[in-house]
Every structure is written in C-alpha cells, then in structure tokens.
Write an enzyme that holds these catalytic residues in place. Structure first.
Site, PDB file in Angstrom:
ATOM      1  N   LYS A   1       0.838  -1.213   0.000  1.00  0.00           N
ATOM      2  CA  LYS A   1       0.000   0.000   0.000  1.00  0.00           C
ATOM      3  C   LYS A   1       0.871   1.261   0.000  1.00  0.00           C
ATOM      4  O   LYS A   1       0.638   2.178  -0.769  1.00  0.00           O
ATOM      5  CB  LYS A   1      -0.923   0.012   1.236  1.00  0.00           C
TER       6      LYS A   1
ATOM      7  N   ARG B   1      -9.337   0.774   9.248  1.00  0.00           N
ATOM      8  CA  ARG B   1      -8.995  -0.617   9.538  1.00  0.00           C
ATOM      9  C   ARG B   1     -10.092  -1.304  10.341  1.00  0.00           C
ATOM     10  O   ARG B   1      -9.946  -2.486  10.659  1.00  0.00           O
ATOM     11  CB  ARG B   1      -7.713  -0.647  10.361  1.00  0.00           C
TER      12      ARG B   1
ATOM     13  N   ARG C   1      11.606  -6.517   4.770  1.00  0.00           N
ATOM     14  CA  ARG C   1      11.479  -5.091   5.040  1.00  0.00           C
ATOM     15  C   ARG C   1      11.997  -4.772   6.444  1.00  0.00           C
ATOM     16  O   ARG C   1      12.665  -3.758   6.656  1.00  0.00           O
ATOM     17  CB  ARG C   1       9.997  -4.679   4.918  1.00  0.00           C
TER      18      ARG C   1
ATOM     19  N   ARG D   1      11.791  -1.748  11.682  1.00  0.00           N
ATOM     20  CA  ARG D   1      10.484  -1.695  12.357  1.00  0.00           C
ATOM     21  C   ARG D   1      10.313  -2.933  13.227  1.00  0.00           C
ATOM     22  O   ARG D   1      10.355  -4.058  12.727  1.00  0.00           O
ATOM     23  CB  ARG D   1       9.367  -1.687  11.301  1.00  0.00           C
TER      24      ARG D   1
ATOM     25  N   ARG E   1      -0.736  -9.383  13.423  1.00  0.00           N
ATOM     26  CA  ARG E   1      -1.275  -8.297  12.591  1.00  0.00           C
ATOM     27  C   ARG E   1      -2.255  -8.866  11.552  1.00  0.00           C
ATOM     28  O   ARG E   1      -3.275  -8.259  11.251  1.00  0.00           O
ATOM     29  CB  ARG E   1      -0.141  -7.518  11.918  1.00  0.00           C
TER      30      ARG E   1
HETATM   31  P1  AMP Z   1       1.066   0.095   9.089  1.00  0.00           P
HETATM   32  O1  AMP Z   1       2.252   0.942   8.884  1.00  0.00           O
HETATM   33  O2  AMP Z   1      -0.133   0.597   8.304  1.00  0.00           O
HETATM   34  O3  AMP Z   1       1.312  -1.372   8.871  1.00  0.00           O
HETATM   35  O4  AMP Z   1       0.617   0.264  10.621  1.00  0.00           O
HETATM   36  C1  AMP Z   1       1.475  -0.153  11.667  1.00  0.00           C
HETATM   37  C2  AMP Z   1       0.709  -0.214  12.966  1.00  0.00           C
HETATM   38  O5  AMP Z   1       0.164   1.070  13.287  1.00  0.00           O
HETATM   39  C3  AMP Z   1      -0.503  -1.149  12.999  1.00  0.00           C
HETATM   40  O6  AMP Z   1      -0.126  -2.500  13.241  1.00  0.00           O
HETATM   41  C4  AMP Z   1      -1.304  -0.547  14.149  1.00  0.00           C
HETATM   42  O7  AMP Z   1      -0.742  -0.881  15.414  1.00  0.00           O
HETATM   43  C5  AMP Z   1      -1.095   0.947  13.939  1.00  0.00           C
HETATM   44  N1  AMP Z   1      -2.137   1.494  13.037  1.00  0.00           N
HETATM   45  C6  AMP Z   1      -1.940   2.024  11.798  1.00  0.00           C
HETATM   46  N2  AMP Z   1      -3.103   2.410  11.244  1.00  0.00           N
HETATM   47  C7  AMP Z   1      -4.068   2.086  12.144  1.00  0.00           C
HETATM   48  C8  AMP Z   1      -5.491   2.197  12.157  1.00  0.00           C
HETATM   49  N3  AMP Z   1      -6.175   2.729  11.108  1.00  0.00           N
HETATM   50  N4  AMP Z   1      -6.156   1.758  13.254  1.00  0.00           N
HETATM   51  C9  AMP Z   1      -5.497   1.247  14.296  1.00  0.00           C
HETATM   52  N5  AMP Z   1      -4.177   1.067  14.347  1.00  0.00           N
HETATM   53  C10 AMP Z   1      -3.446   1.496  13.286  1.00  0.00           C
END
Ligand code: AMP
Length: 368
Positions: free
Chosen positions: A192, A267, A306, A312, A324
C-alpha cells in the site's frame, strides 16, 4: 457552477435567503438599540456588503465605521491576525455593534475583542451574518446571528477565495466533486505504501498513512506516540478514537488538497463509518477502495525482508506479523463488504513488479 482561481464553487444561498438573514440582524439590533445611536463597526474586507445592507434595513439613527484585520490565506485560517485599520476614534461611551461577515473558529473575533478591550464603550455587541457552530471555539457570546451554516468554505456577498468572488450577489460553496479520494486496502506488506507514493505523484493526491503518522509520533516521543507504541509493538490496532481523531487532523491540515490516498485507514468498521461521516461534513466522499491482493506466505517473507532494512519492530518477528494478520482478518477484512455494499470496492493482483501493479491500479482509477 463557477470557477475562481483553481477551484469550483456551486450555489449555496440565494439573494433572498441572504436578505432574510441581513434583515434579521438589523431588526434585532433595532429592537435593542433604537433609543440610542449605535456605531456599527464593519470588519473589512469581507463585511462591506453586509454592512451596507444592514444599514439600509436599520431605520433609526446610527453611525458606521470600519476596522480591518487579515487572517485568511487561501481556504484556511492561518491563525495569524494582523490589524490593518485600527479602532475608530470617539467611540468612548458609545454602543458599538461589530458587524462580521462570518465567524468560524473565532480567532479573528478574539483579536477584535482585544482591539476594543482598552476602549471604554457603553456596550459592545457582536453581530455576524454567517456563523459556523460546529467549529466555533465558543470563547465569546455572539449576540446577533443572521444564519447558522455548516463548516463549508463559502464565497460571495463580500467573502472571497484569494480575493476573488467578493462581488457575487449570491453565496457559493466549494465543490469538492473534482477530488479523488482513495482507500488503499490490503494486509500488512501488500504494498500500500509503495503504491501510494506512485499514485500520489500521478494524480496529485495527498498520501496519509496512519502507520507513518504513528511512527513519526513515536520517533518524536509525543503523547500520541507513547500511547500508540504499546499497541503497535505487539501488532495490535491502536484504539479507534485515537486513530480517528488523528486522521481527521491530518485531513484538516490539507484543505487545499485535490484528493487523498488513505493508506492503513480505515482498519475497522467504526473507522470506515467515522471517515464517511467526517468526509460528508466537508462535502467530500470516498470514490473507491482498492485492495491489493497477495497471499500470507508471500507477505510474511516481504515483511521480514522489510524489517531487516527498516528496523520496524513489528516487521521483525513472525509472531507479531501473524498477530497483525489476525487483527486484519477479524477487524479489517469485514470492510470489504462495507465498501462492496456501496459499489466502491475494487481489487487488483498485488503480486508482480511494482510498476505492473501501479498500472493495474491506474486502470481502476482512470475509470472513476
Ligand atoms: P502500518 O504501517 O499501516 O502497517 O501500521 C502499523 C501499525 O500502526 C498497525 O499495526 C497498528 O498498530 C497501527 N495502526 C496504523 N493504522 C491504524 C489504524 N487505522 N487503526 C489502528 N491502528 C493502526
């Protein structure tokens, strides 16, 4: 529909509706002050038409004067308010009625009240033609309101967009139809973020990644970052109320954007509903939700790779990654039905060369 500079505006209030609101103010002030000789103080530039028309409908002795402040740049308040024309002379002991064209956040109003704070007037009243209750900070009582309006950007009848539109006899509101707002949907590692970068440049959109905003806050050790960290480190979702508020603030920061790519948001169903409601208040909508499809085993390998580069913590441990995915399956996957029911769900194959996947996305977007 009219065009001012780069933006389109559609009709919002007719001459008759404006006149009713103006008369309402003039008559209410008259009811309170016809025995006095009030000084109407217009706030330039926006209020010049309002002042002129209020005076035409005010059938008792009165005086008029002006102050000039500047606070708006483009579509949003900059927060910086300058005094360009100061308080009129000889107003000591007089009834002063401020005439504002519009009160939204209340920042300009605060400056105005301070401007008059050192003058010993008999009465100080605030009248506004338009008032946005949903964004007003509530600091001062507004004594006379012509009409309450939603939080839309408006022009006409004295109000401008970068100085154009003041001469329009009707009021118009910003038309956001020309925006493209996309949700990129897919499991962690589906690509994404990578694809959002390309789409952002191709379609001139603002990319909002909630994960990136959280990581930025963690890096800067903000209160939000400290709160999010405990959830993110485990691979859990951050609570909805925190995430929704943060997302809204990110959108508000970009009032001039020609569209948004939402990456990692929504989400949960609650987030999707909150997003729709929020966009609706801004006359905006999601045009499409596009899923990047890929199977779990490919994604796990991508994420572990990654993690080696990015550092990360949630990408370096297979258990956290699986958690996740579990969060995704339980809370995010149902959004597919949510958007399908609205006819907005599209999916593309997320496996292959990055440029091929971008092309697949463009095929969907160009048909919107
Ligand atoms: P990402 O970079 O999109 O994979 O997000 C990493 C982490 O950020 C996720 O595993 C959640 O802990 C938190 N996070 C990101 N976006 C959201 C969201 N829309 N709702 C809740 N937690 C989020």
């Amino acid at each position: 529909m009219i065009k001012l500079h780069d933006k389109y505006f559609k009709p919002f209030l007719s001459k008759a509706e404006i006149e009713t609101a103006v008369k309402k103010v003039a008559h209410a002030v008259a009811a309170d002050y016809k025995e006095e000789v009030p000084i109407f103080v217009g706030v330039l530039n926006g209020s010049f038409m309002f002042v002129s028309d209020v005076l035409k409908h005010y059938e008792h002795p009165c005086e008029v004067s002006f102050v000039k402040l500047s606070s708006y740049s483009g579509l949003t308040s900059t927060g910086i308010v300058e005094t360009l024309l100061d308080v009129p002379e000889n107003i000591e002991g007089r009834v002063v009625i401020i005439l504002e064209d519009i009160i939204d956040t209340g920042r300009t109003l605060q400056k105005l009240v301070h401007l008059f704070a050192n003058v010993n007037v008999k009465e100080f009243k605030i009248a506004t033609l338009f008032y946005k209750p949903s964004v007003y900070n509530g600091e001062y009582t507004i004594d006379y309101v012509g009409m309450e309006i939603p939080d839309k950007f408006i022009v006409g009848y004295g109000l401008d967009y970068n100085e154009l539109g003041r001469n329009l006899k009707e009021v118009y509101q910003l038309n956001q139809k020309h925006m493209i707002n996309l949700v990129l949907f897919g499991k962690p590692g589906a690509g994404k973020g990578t694809q959002a970068e390309f789409l952002r440049d191709t379609y001139n959109l603002k990319h909002i990644s909630t994960g990136d905003v959280f990581r930025y806050n963690i890096k800067n050790d903000t209160t939000l970052g400290q709160l999010a960290k405990s959830y993110m480190d485990k691979g859990d979702l951050v609570p909805d109320e925190v995430t929704i508020k943060m997302l809204q603030e990110e959108v508000e920061k970009n009032p001039d954007a020609s569209g948004f790519i939402f990456d990692g948001f929504p989400r949960t169903t609650a987030q999707a509903e909150a997003l729709d409601d929020f966009l609706d208040t801004k006359d905006m909508k999601i045009n499409a939700t596009i899923a990047l499809d890929a199977n779990d085993e490919v994604l796990i390998q991508r994420l572990l790779e990654r993690g080696k580069v990015s550092g990360r913590p949630d990408d370096q441990d297979e258990d956290k990654i699986r958690n996740r995915f579990e969060e995704y399956n339980q809370k995010t996957a149902p959004l597919k039905q949510y958007y399908q029911a609205k006819g907005k769900f599209h999916s593309v194959d997320g496996i292959g060369a990055i440029t091929d996947i971008t092309e697949r996305l463009k095929v969907v977007i160009d048909k919107l």
